[in-house]
Design a protein around this motif. Structure first.
Motif, short mmCIF file in Angstrom:
data_model
loop_
_atom_site.label_atom_id
_atom_site.label_comp_id
_atom_site.label_asym_id
_atom_site.label_seq_id
_atom_site.Cartn_x
_atom_site.Cartn_y
_atom_site.Cartn_z
N PRO A 44 0.82 -1.21 0.00
CA PRO A 44 0.00 0.00 0.00
C PRO A 44 0.86 1.27 0.00
O PRO A 44 1.92 1.30 0.64
CB PRO A 44 -0.79 -0.11 1.31
N ALA A 46 0.48 4.02 1.48
CA ALA A 46 0.68 4.58 2.83
C ALA A 46 1.81 3.85 3.55
O ALA A 46 2.61 4.47 4.26
CB ALA A 46 -0.62 4.50 3.64
N ALA A 47 1.87 2.53 3.37
CA ALA A 47 2.96 1.77 4.00
C ALA A 47 4.30 2.21 3.43
O ALA A 47 5.28 2.41 4.17
CB ALA A 47 2.76 0.27 3.78
N LEU A 48 4.35 2.40 2.11
CA LEU A 48 5.59 2.84 1.47
C LEU A 48 6.01 4.21 1.99
O LEU A 48 7.19 4.46 2.26
CB LEU A 48 5.39 2.85 -0.05
N ALA A 50 5.29 5.50 4.93
CA ALA A 50 5.79 5.33 6.31
C ALA A 50 7.22 4.79 6.29
O ALA A 50 8.10 5.26 7.02
CB ALA A 50 4.86 4.40 7.08
N LEU B 10 6.55 12.54 10.34
CA LEU B 10 5.27 12.47 9.63
C LEU B 10 4.43 13.70 9.95
O LEU B 10 3.74 14.24 9.09
CB LEU B 10 4.54 11.19 10.00
N PHE B 17 -2.13 9.66 6.92
CA PHE B 17 -2.67 8.45 6.34
C PHE B 17 -3.33 7.60 7.42
O PHE B 17 -3.29 7.93 8.60
CB PHE B 17 -1.64 7.65 5.54
N PHE B 21 -1.35 2.21 9.38
CA PHE B 21 0.05 2.25 8.95
C PHE B 21 0.92 3.06 9.90
O PHE B 21 2.04 3.42 9.59
CB PHE B 21 0.16 2.80 7.51
N ILE B 26 6.82 2.86 13.98
CA ILE B 26 6.88 3.94 12.96
C ILE B 26 7.01 5.30 13.66
O ILE B 26 7.81 6.16 13.25
CB ILE B 26 5.62 3.92 12.06
N THR B 30 10.36 7.76 13.20
CA THR B 30 10.21 9.07 12.57
C THR B 30 10.32 10.21 13.57
O THR B 30 10.23 11.38 13.19
CB THR B 30 8.86 9.16 11.81
N ARG B 205 11.44 7.56 -8.26
CA ARG B 205 10.56 6.48 -8.70
C ARG B 205 11.07 5.90 -10.00
O ARG B 205 11.23 6.62 -10.99
CB ARG B 205 9.12 7.00 -8.87
#
Lengths: 285, 285
Positions: A44, A46-48, A50, B10, B17, B21, B26, B30, B205
Motif C-alpha cells: 500500500p 501509505a505503508a511505502l 511510512a 510524519l 494516512f 500504517f 513507525i 520518525t 521512482r
C-alpha cells in the motif's frame, strides 16, 4: 506482561530479564528474519510512505544526506535487476524493490551552486555516503517489518555496479550500495531467526578480546550444523571433498577464499570494485 | 487511535494516512533525534543486553558477521576517545559509549583455522564489513530509543583510526567505523526532529530524477534558515564573508570544499583514510 514474539533472538538465546526492557520494538528487532518468498500483492502507498519517511529519519553524517533511494515497481526493471544481482528470483518476485545508493552527485551540485570547489573525493566520502545509505536501509527494514512486510537485503547488486547504474539512470557520483526486497511473505517462508555467533564473539567490554574465539566458533558450528543451515547450500570449491565437519567456519572460509574455484553466484569477492566505483565517479585512491 | 509521538517527521511534513500504517515503531523511527547532553545515570544491564541483542539481529551480508562492538564505560577511556573524536564533550559525558567496528580479523582467523587462504582483501570486504557495523548500529539506535535512551553517532572517531585502535586494543583487520553515545538525556536536550531534504530530492521512482533539485534545495534552505539551524554554527572559511544566505546549501558546500581553509574540528575530510585503514590491515587499492 508484554506479548512476546515467539521467534525472538532473546528467546532462542535464553535471555531473561525484566519486562520493562522488553517492548514491541525490541521484540520486532530481535525477531528479524530475511524473507525470500513474496506474494504478488502490492505494498500500500501509505505503508511505502511510512517506510520511506522512517528511512529518511535515520541519522546521516553531518546532515549531508549523501544517499538516494530508488523505488522500483516496474516488472521488467525488477527482472533486469534480478539478473544483475546474480539471478536471485525474489528480486523479480518482490512487488517493490528499493535501491539504496551512496550519492555524492547532489553534494557536488550543491558545491557548484554555491560556487565552491567540491573537495571530498575521498574514501571517507565513499564510506560516509555508503553508511548513510545503509542506516536508511536498516530503518526501512524495521519500519517494514513493523507493518507486517518482509524484506531481504540484496548486496549482490554490487556484482555489476555499472549495469545497475545504467538501468536506474544513476548519474556520475551515485552508486547502488544495496537493494531491498519489500513485500508480503508467502506462507511458510520463515525458518526462524538465524542464530548468530555467541555475543561473546562479537561484543567486547572496554577492549577487544577474542581469547575465547575457538570455543565460541565450536559452539556456533554445532548450533548451525544441528539446525541444518548448510544442507544443500555448500559452497563448492572443486577440491576433493574433505571429510571435515561443514559448519559456519567451513562455509565462511570457503566464501572468503580463492574466488577462482568458487561458483560464480556465491563467489563474487568483487575484487574490481575499486575500479568500478571510480568509473561511477567516486575517488577511492 | 494510536498515541502519536508529537515530534514525528510524519507530523512536521504533514503526512496524513490511515492509522493502520502508524504504529509505535513507525512513530519511534520518525521521531529520531540525536542527543548531545546526557545524565550520568548508568544504563541498566538489561537495557544494554536488549540493545546489543537487537544490534546482533540486524542483517549481515552472507551471515559473515564482519563486525565487532566494543562497549566502553570506563571514564578515562571515554575521555581519551572524546579527544580522538575531535574533543566532543558528550563522548566523555555519555555513560556508555559503543564502538561499531568493521572486523575482518575474525574471518581471517576462521580461514586459517579451516586451512584456507583468505582472499577477500578488497574494497568490497571493507565496504561489506563497514555496512555490517552500520546496520548493527542502526538497530542499536532504534532499540535504545524504544527504551527511552538517547543516542548520537560519532563518525569523527575516523579522525584518528590508529589512535582509536590502540585505545581499544583492536587487532589488525579491525577498524572503528563509528561510535555511539548511549544514555538518558538531560532535560531540554531536544530541539525537535531535524527537517530533511524534501522526499522528492532523495527518493526517486523507477529511475533517478533530480530535475526538481533546485526547487527542493530552495525549499530546504528556507526551512533550515527559518529554524535557526546554523545560528552560531557556521563553518568558517577564512574568506571575506559573502552576504549570501546561509542555509543547508552553503553550510554543506563549505563542509565539502577546500579543507585547508576550514576549522580543524568541522573540517576533516579525512583525505588520508585509505592509508590509515590499510595500516590497520585492510586492503583498499
Amino acid at each position: 506482561m508484554t506479548t512476546r514474539t515467539p521467534l525472538s533472538r532473546l528467546d532462542i538465546e535464553g535471555v531473561v530479564f525484566d519486562d520493562e526492557f522488553r517492548n514491541s520494538t525490541i521484540n520486532l528487532l530481535t525477531a528479524h528474519e530475511s524473507i525470500r518468498r513474496y506474494r504478488p500483492d502490492p505494498v500500500p502507498e501509505a505503508a511505502l510512505t511510512a517506510i520511506l519517511t522512517a528511512a529518511r529519519s535515520a541519522p546521516t553524517s553531518s546532515n549531508l544526506q549523501a544517499y538516494s533511494i530508488v523505488v522500483v515497481t516496474d516488472a521488467g526493471r525488477r527482472e533486469r535487476l534480478a539478473e544483475f544481482a546474480g539471478g536471485q528470483r525474489y528480486v523479480a518476485d518482490t512487488p517493490v524493490f528499493l535501491v539504496f545508493c551512496a550519492d555524492i552527485a547532489r553534494l557536488q551540485k550543491v558545491s557548484r551552486r554555491q560556487d565552491r570547489e567540491f573537495a571530498a573525493r575521498t574514501l571517507e566520502m565513499f564510506l560516509l555516503a555508503s553508511l548513510d545509505a545503509g542506516l536508511a536501509m536498516q530503518n526501512a527494514i524495521v519500519a517494514a517489518e513493523s507493518l507486517g512486510l518482509g524484506t531481504c537485503c540484496i548486496g549482490s547488486l554490487r556484482n555489476d555496479p555499472a549495469g545497475v547504474a545504467a538501468e536506474l539512470g544513476l548519474p556520475q557520483g551515485v552508486f547502488a550500495v544495496s537493494g531491498l526486497c519489500l513485500g508480503y511473505e508467502q506462507p511458510d517462508s520463515r525458518r526462524g531467526v538465524k542464530p548468530r555467533l555467541p555475543a561473546a564473539a562479537t561484543v567486547h567490554r572496554e577492549q577487544y578480546d577474542d581469547s575465547d574465539l575457538e570455543r565460541n566458533l565450536q559452539d556456533y558450528d554445532r548450533t548451525m550444523t544441528a539446525r541444518g543451515t548448510y544442507e544443500g547450500r555448500r559452497v563448492e570449491t572443486g577440491d576433493v571433498e574433505r571429510s571435515e565437519e561443514y559448519g559456519w567456519c567451513e562455509h565462511t572460509a570457503r566464501r572468503t577464499s580463492r574466488p577462482q574455484t568458487l561458483l560464480a553466484r556465491s563467489a563474487s569477492l568483487r575484487a574490481d570494485l575499486v575500479e568500478q566505483v571510480e568509473e561511477l565517479g567516486f575517488t577511492i585512491r
